[in-house]
Design a protein around this motif. Sequence first.
Motif, short mmCIF file in Angstrom:
data_model
loop_
_atom_site.label_atom_id
_atom_site.label_comp_id
_atom_site.label_asym_id
_atom_site.label_seq_id
_atom_site.Cartn_x
_atom_site.Cartn_y
_atom_site.Cartn_z
N GLU A 1 0.96 -1.30 -0.02
CA GLU A 1 -0.16 0.02 -0.04
C GLU A 1 1.12 1.48 0.13
O GLU A 1 0.33 2.14 -0.97
N LEU A 2 2.31 1.73 0.69
CA LEU A 2 2.92 2.21 0.39
C LEU A 2 3.43 2.43 -0.73
O LEU A 2 3.62 3.54 -1.16
N PHE A 3 3.65 1.71 -1.68
CA PHE A 3 4.39 1.93 -3.07
C PHE A 3 3.51 2.20 -3.79
O PHE A 3 4.00 3.24 -5.17
N PHE A 4 2.08 1.89 -3.80
CA PHE A 4 1.20 2.53 -4.71
C PHE A 4 -0.07 3.18 -3.85
O PHE A 4 -0.98 3.62 -4.36
N ALA A 5 0.89 4.38 -2.81
CA ALA A 5 0.15 5.10 -2.28
C ALA A 5 -0.19 6.17 -3.08
O ALA A 5 0.23 6.81 -4.36
N PRO A 6 -1.51 7.32 -3.09
CA PRO A 6 -2.26 8.15 -3.78
C PRO A 6 -1.63 9.66 -3.12
O PRO A 6 -1.41 10.67 -3.09
N VAL A 7 -0.61 9.20 -3.66
CA VAL A 7 0.37 10.70 -3.69
C VAL A 7 0.16 11.25 -4.88
O VAL A 7 0.60 10.84 -5.86
N GLU A 8 0.16 12.65 -4.93
CA GLU A 8 -0.24 13.43 -6.12
C GLU A 8 1.20 13.29 -6.82
O GLU A 8 2.33 13.65 -6.20
N GLY A 9 0.97 13.03 -8.06
CA GLY A 9 2.00 13.36 -8.98
C GLY A 9 2.75 12.22 -8.89
O GLY A 9 4.11 11.69 -9.90
N ALA A 10 2.55 11.52 -8.38
CA ALA A 10 3.45 9.71 -8.90
C ALA A 10 3.01 8.39 -9.55
O ALA A 10 3.88 8.24 -10.39
N PHE A 11 1.64 9.16 -9.45
CA PHE A 11 1.56 8.10 -11.05
C PHE A 11 1.01 8.45 -11.71
O PHE A 11 -0.63 9.78 -12.12
N ILE A 12 0.98 9.05 -13.89
CA ILE A 12 0.90 9.41 -14.47
C ILE A 12 -0.18 9.11 -15.47
O ILE A 12 -0.79 9.35 -16.18
N ASN A 13 -0.30 7.32 -15.43
CA ASN A 13 -0.67 6.36 -16.56
C ASN A 13 -0.78 4.92 -15.59
O ASN A 13 -0.29 5.07 -14.77
N ALA A 14 -1.39 4.77 -16.09
CA ALA A 14 -2.30 3.27 -15.68
C ALA A 14 -0.67 2.34 -15.80
O ALA A 14 -0.93 0.72 -15.69
N TYR A 15 0.50 2.87 -16.55
CA TYR A 15 1.15 1.45 -17.18
C TYR A 15 2.30 1.56 -16.17
O TYR A 15 3.48 1.26 -16.82
N GLN A 16 2.13 1.87 -14.92
CA GLN A 16 3.33 2.26 -14.05
C GLN A 16 3.54 1.08 -12.94
O GLN A 16 2.64 1.32 -12.81
N TYR A 17 4.87 0.16 -13.04
CA TYR A 17 4.89 -0.79 -11.93
C TYR A 17 5.37 -0.15 -10.32
O TYR A 17 5.62 -0.33 -9.69
N LYS A 18 6.36 1.41 -10.98
CA LYS A 18 6.30 1.94 -9.58
C LYS A 18 6.28 3.63 -9.51
O LYS A 18 6.11 3.44 -10.69
N PRO A 19 5.48 3.91 -8.27
CA PRO A 19 6.01 6.00 -9.01
C PRO A 19 7.43 6.70 -9.51
O PRO A 19 8.15 5.73 -8.85
N LEU A 20 6.65 7.63 -9.62
CA LEU A 20 7.57 8.20 -10.06
C LEU A 20 9.17 8.25 -9.02
O LEU A 20 10.09 8.49 -9.24
N ASP A 21 8.72 9.26 -7.38
CA ASP A 21 9.85 9.99 -7.08
C ASP A 21 10.31 8.11 -6.67
O ASP A 21 10.47 8.24 -4.99
N LEU A 22 10.61 6.87 -6.66
CA LEU A 22 10.89 6.08 -5.40
C LEU A 22 12.20 5.48 -5.33
O LEU A 22 11.84 5.54 -4.43
N TYR A 23 12.80 6.44 -5.48
CA TYR A 23 14.47 6.61 -5.00
C TYR A 23 14.54 8.27 -4.83
O TYR A 23 15.61 8.69 -4.81
N HIS A 24 13.63 8.60 -4.91
CA HIS A 24 13.73 10.19 -3.90
C HIS A 24 13.88 10.01 -2.61
O HIS A 24 13.66 9.57 -2.06
N ALA A 25 14.51 10.85 -2.26
CA ALA A 25 15.03 11.33 -0.93
C ALA A 25 13.70 11.86 0.19
O ALA A 25 14.12 11.10 1.48
N ASP A 26 12.69 11.94 -0.78
CA ASP A 26 11.51 12.68 0.43
C ASP A 26 10.62 11.45 0.28
O ASP A 26 9.51 11.82 0.27
N PHE A 27 10.76 9.97 -0.63
CA PHE A 27 9.65 8.95 -1.38
C PHE A 27 9.25 8.67 0.25
O PHE A 27 8.38 8.51 0.42
N LEU A 28 10.00 8.52 1.70
CA LEU A 28 9.41 7.80 2.59
C LEU A 28 8.86 9.01 3.80
O LEU A 28 7.58 8.97 4.21
N SER A 29 9.15 10.42 3.33
CA SER A 29 8.31 10.57 4.23
C SER A 29 7.24 11.72 3.83
O SER A 29 6.21 12.29 4.29
N LYS A 30 7.01 11.31 2.70
CA LYS A 30 5.48 11.38 1.52
C LYS A 30 4.86 11.03 2.29
O LYS A 30 3.27 11.11 2.14
#
Length: 536
Positions: free
Chosen positions: A384-413
């Motif tokens: 549920e964390l990896f696919f959490a509804p964080v604005e901007g993380a998913f922009i189309n229906a064909y992503q296996y990971k959020p766009l910010d997966l390896y960003h420094a603030d990924f967990l804090s969000k």
Amino acid sequence: MDNPVTLAPDYYLDNFVKLISHAQHWYSDLLECSEHEWITHFNQLDRPSQCLLVRLYSRRGCWFRSDKINYAEIPDIPSRLDTLVKYDFIAINPILDTHGLASSLLTKPELCALFPQVNKSLRKEQFIASIPNTPFSDFNKIGFEVIHLKSDYMIDLLLTLFFANTHQDLSQFVLDELGLNQFEKYELSKERRFFSSRIEIEQLLSLSSLAEEYSLADRQCLSTLTSLSERIPDPVPHAYIERKRQHMINDIARDFERLSAYDKALGLFRQTQLPPSRERQARILAKLDEDKLFSDVVTGMLTQPENAAELEVATKLEQRVKRKRGLKVPRASKPKCHECRLELDLSQQRVELAVKAHFEKNGWNVFYVENHFLNGLLGLAFWELFFAPVEGAFINAYQYKPLDLYHADFLSKRQKTYDKAVETISAQGLLHLKQRYEEKLNISNPFIHWPSFAPELIDHAETAIPTDTLLSLFEVQFSDLKLYRNGMPDLIAFKDNEYRWIEVKGPGDKLQDNQWRWIKEFDRLGVPFSVCYVNQ
């Protein structure tokens, strides 16, 4: 057996329309007038003509032969071609040069028939070079019409706007419809779009083209590398695109370094912050005996490291700095771990499987899963964390990971989701993950490789590994998801309520830095671990 999925003959047209709709909805203001006009004309085409145009866009290049255009689902192709000419999507028999015609459309026998004066024994490339490169317009001689696809960049533009990358294409829709790629049903971005300016789009397309050219280039040629480096676009304030640009710079700089073109390599490495930029600068400066500059770079890495890996490298380079100053530097101590040494027959199977069989004879239940065991547990436990509804993380229906997966603030969000998952594991252990396994089986997850993750691994982990230990290991992974997804031992073994990780080293093999990184964490956490040296 499930009934196989049957696609409609013109399935690809609906997928292409998805690209257009997405571009108009999200990026209408970034499309040029000619592109809006292109879309308008596309919508005015009859469906068979649309199908033919999409078919052409799905092929490689922009030059085609009329005798090679044949699709069962498209009736009366000559009329469809006339329609595409009418709306200026294609040109029929435009004047082109002989070299272009020969290289793109003609076979070697056809070349020999068209140019009988040229030596037939030459290779095709040599044959073409021997032909005068003049305008060609006598199409009666070649037995087919030449089709030129105009605005061929449109497919790349639409794909890039939809997927926000340059590696997914129309085949992604097919894989999804056939069930070969399955994606989580996550919440799509409602406000934030991936591109905010046209220059960002152009730069990503340019980088993609440059990367493709680089992959085919002669990297032993200084002039080729120089030409590539001179075409690297300027930076734009877009984290994903800038990272891709800096990665390209680092690749070309590394090639210059290998050719001992140190000035060129340094000039490029100094344009990036992406590791291993500073490491390579330091090593080049050390080789050139630029001791002051070498020391300055290492100091910068130590005081403000980009990540844990760069800090590890900097610590090693600091020892070299001290040696250059004439100081005695003791060898860095490495964590101690249990070792076992075996003599095994490796003639019939790879060394990891031989060790697996050895431990199984001694009553252990052994899995050869490398990184897939702990990563798989992580992916399930924090789904549920990896696919959490964080604005901007998913922009189309064909992503296996959020766009910010390896960003420094990924967990804090996603801190609340993380805390909730930890609380659930602390209270319930891992058995609830078995239901999640069944519900999510084969849905793409950045940390689960389904073919290598059997559900019984959850049972073994629940029985043998203390919950506190697992949570500590997950915490290590979340400290740097990219860094700690690799380097784990080859085997995980279970017996009764015991478990042990086993790293296998065959003849001449030794532990690597990413493995020592995990060994250090295992030592800190008291995790049972062995290095098994075979025939050494």
